[in-house]
Write an enzyme that holds these catalytic residues in place. Sequence first.
Site, PDB file in Angstrom:
ATOM      1  N   LYS A 196     -80.145  38.208   4.228  1.00  0.00           N
ATOM      2  CA  LYS A 196     -81.533  38.683   4.257  1.00  0.00           C
ATOM      3  C   LYS A 196     -82.203  38.397   2.917  1.00  0.00           C
ATOM      4  O   LYS A 196     -81.909  39.021   1.906  1.00  0.00           O
ATOM      5  CB  LYS A 196     -81.622  40.184   4.552  1.00  0.00           C
ATOM      6  CG  LYS A 196     -83.065  40.508   4.955  1.00  0.00           C
ATOM      7  CD  LYS A 196     -83.468  41.943   4.743  1.00  0.00           C
ATOM      8  CE  LYS A 196     -83.859  42.284   3.358  1.00  0.00           C
ATOM      9  NZ  LYS A 196     -85.079  41.645   2.842  1.00  0.00           N
ATOM     10  N   SER A 249     -82.258  46.328  -6.875  1.00  0.00           N
ATOM     11  CA  SER A 249     -82.463  47.478  -7.757  1.00  0.00           C
ATOM     12  C   SER A 249     -81.304  48.473  -7.657  1.00  0.00           C
ATOM     13  O   SER A 249     -80.617  48.560  -6.634  1.00  0.00           O
ATOM     14  CB  SER A 249     -83.761  48.180  -7.375  1.00  0.00           C
ATOM     15  OG  SER A 249     -83.672  48.639  -6.049  1.00  0.00           O
ATOM     16  N   GLU A 251     -81.662  51.594  -7.491  1.00  0.00           N
ATOM     17  CA  GLU A 251     -82.056  52.590  -6.496  1.00  0.00           C
ATOM     18  C   GLU A 251     -81.535  52.206  -5.100  1.00  0.00           C
ATOM     19  O   GLU A 251     -80.887  53.007  -4.412  1.00  0.00           O
ATOM     20  CB  GLU A 251     -83.586  52.605  -6.510  1.00  0.00           C
ATOM     21  CG  GLU A 251     -84.252  53.683  -5.754  1.00  0.00           C
ATOM     22  CD  GLU A 251     -85.745  53.370  -5.646  1.00  0.00           C
ATOM     23  OE1 GLU A 251     -86.258  52.510  -6.397  1.00  0.00           O
ATOM     24  OE2 GLU A 251     -86.384  53.963  -4.769  1.00  0.00           O
ATOM     25  N   GLY A 253     -79.254  49.958  -4.484  1.00  0.00           N
ATOM     26  CA  GLY A 253     -77.796  49.846  -4.596  1.00  0.00           C
ATOM     27  C   GLY A 253     -77.120  51.179  -4.283  1.00  0.00           C
ATOM     28  O   GLY A 253     -76.102  51.228  -3.583  1.00  0.00           O
ATOM     29  N   GLU A 270     -74.827  44.032  -7.435  1.00  0.00           N
ATOM     30  CA  GLU A 270     -75.300  43.529  -8.733  1.00  0.00           C
ATOM     31  C   GLU A 270     -76.697  44.098  -8.916  1.00  0.00           C
ATOM     32  O   GLU A 270     -77.625  43.717  -8.210  1.00  0.00           O
ATOM     33  CB  GLU A 270     -75.269  41.995  -8.742  1.00  0.00           C
ATOM     34  CG  GLU A 270     -75.274  41.416 -10.132  1.00  0.00           C
ATOM     35  CD  GLU A 270     -76.639  40.957 -10.573  1.00  0.00           C
ATOM     36  OE1 GLU A 270     -77.322  41.769 -11.253  1.00  0.00           O
ATOM     37  OE2 GLU A 270     -77.041  39.842 -10.224  1.00  0.00           O
ATOM     38  N   CYS A 304     -82.520  40.299 -14.108  1.00  0.00           N
ATOM     39  CA  CYS A 304     -81.816  41.576 -14.301  1.00  0.00           C
ATOM     40  C   CYS A 304     -81.052  41.575 -15.611  1.00  0.00           C
ATOM     41  O   CYS A 304     -80.801  42.629 -16.185  1.00  0.00           O
ATOM     42  CB  CYS A 304     -80.901  41.872 -13.124  1.00  0.00           C
ATOM     43  SG  CYS A 304     -80.064  40.436 -12.498  1.00  0.00           S
ATOM     44  N   GLU A 402     -85.557  50.027 -16.744  1.00  0.00           N
ATOM     45  CA  GLU A 402     -85.753  48.599 -16.483  1.00  0.00           C
ATOM     46  C   GLU A 402     -87.210  48.351 -16.075  1.00  0.00           C
ATOM     47  O   GLU A 402     -87.703  48.959 -15.130  1.00  0.00           O
ATOM     48  CB  GLU A 402     -84.822  48.143 -15.363  1.00  0.00           C
ATOM     49  CG  GLU A 402     -84.883  46.647 -15.147  1.00  0.00           C
ATOM     50  CD  GLU A 402     -83.946  46.164 -14.051  1.00  0.00           C
ATOM     51  OE1 GLU A 402     -83.883  46.820 -12.997  1.00  0.00           O
ATOM     52  OE2 GLU A 402     -83.304  45.119 -14.244  1.00  0.00           O
TER      53      GLU A 402
END
Length: 491
Positions: A196, A249, A251, A253, A270, A304, A402
């Site tokens: 996706k 992100s 969040e 993850g 990751e 990232c 971040e």
Amino acid sequence: MTTKKHIPKLNFSTDWSYAPAPEGTDHIQLNQSYDLFIGGKFVKPESGKYFPTLNPANGQKIADIAEGSSGDVDRAVKSARQAYEKYWKKMKPADRGKYIYRLARMIQERAREFAVIESLDGGKPIRESRDIDIPLVAAHFFYYAGWADKLEYAFPNRKPQSLGVAGQIIPWNFPLLMAAWKLAPALATGNTVVLKPAETTPLTALKLAELIQEADLPPGVVNIVTGAGETGAALVKHPDIDKIAFTGSTEVGKLIQTATAGSGKKVTLELGGKAANIIFEDATIDQAVEGIINGIYFNQGHVCCAGSRLFVQESVENLVIQKLKDRMETLIVGDPLDKNTDIGAINSAEQLAKIESYIELGKKEGAEFYQSNMPIPNGGGNWCRPTLFTKTAQSHQIVQEEIFGPVLAVQSFRTIDEVVEKANNTPYGLSAGVWTDKGSKIFHLTNRMRAGVIWANTYNKFDPTAPFGGYKESGFGREGGLHGLAPYLKF
Ligand code: ADP
């Protein structure tokens, strides 16, 4: 006694404007709308819904993209399972390798087209998509194709076996490269895939689907289901998925980890980062400044592992900041398709709003703010000048969180102990950089840093043979290199 250093200034009467050098778009072929790629064919989404993918440099629609529902995800997973049982699992590993090599060669042949589409859809400068993203995409497929028939040498005496169907969810900052990081090792280890792409950058993955058809990969070995978070969540929840690989992100993850807990699915994540770039007084300062610029401003800070926190040894702080500002004044913010552009368009209006709110927050927190004076394109599009915050504190949110934009926060330090403590004082641990003349200092420091990747006297360098991944809230598992094979295998 401190001696005052002479800080040379650039002459700003220099005209940094260049004649426009836009990359042509007449050689690319894009459809007006794209369906889901399931079972080797483009098929309509069951809901009949489509969403637009926009060009972030002008806000205009490039194409309509199918919105995959949980029913579509189910179709894709079934097709991947069938392909796994019928073709991919049974195929001789060397033959699987041949397919992957074929894909790698085809990507190289069409590299220019992929690079232009990547810059159109994502906003990154063509120099980057042309010289970094797409060559690395091909390199990943070449590298992992080589492993396909050598897995027992990679893991001697351990009888590695494929898992089955992998669900892979990727972000918008390196769209095709993230697809390659995930597809190449999964295919080489004998798994089939449902991928996706991110909702704002689906086009290169869909062009890759066309190549997969041309390469004659058995139908269903790779399926591509477009959509936003809900489509991703449906993939994560699907009971017939053996492995989830996610980049995005922290969040999301965490949501994925919760959703897969107890399911028996293998997971690699990751996630975000807040990398420290550390400059010692004995570093080659000009080289380091170039590395800092490359680490945070190129690709709009949409990385990232971006070096978003800078730690400068106190004795060279003023010199480094002055040189940074001078260099920032030369960075060209503009048309992603122009070969002179250093900083392209911010990927989406939402992302720009997030970056701008962090810039306002940084000012309120009391940091000293500096932005370059270079013009930014007027009219549509999402633009952000390179931004520098000095006099920041560890407690500032702009230092802790971040931002995912071209915003650098600078702090100074005196000793190695101090900088290690400050650099590690973050919930993240993806990457870091160190600049010094002394090899011993590099080893002394890097051994104490909690970061998955540490560059020394360089930054943001990638190679398919090198593993990549994080500590703490930056996730777990490694992609790339021999390490990147293991998450797709059982032993
Ligand atoms: P970013 O902040 O980089 O956009 P996200 O984590 O929001 O990162 O998005 C990364 C990828 O995860 C995208 O493909 C997005 O559609 C997908 N995604 C977003 N929410 C979810 C979710 N709840 N479950 C699974 N995938 C998701």
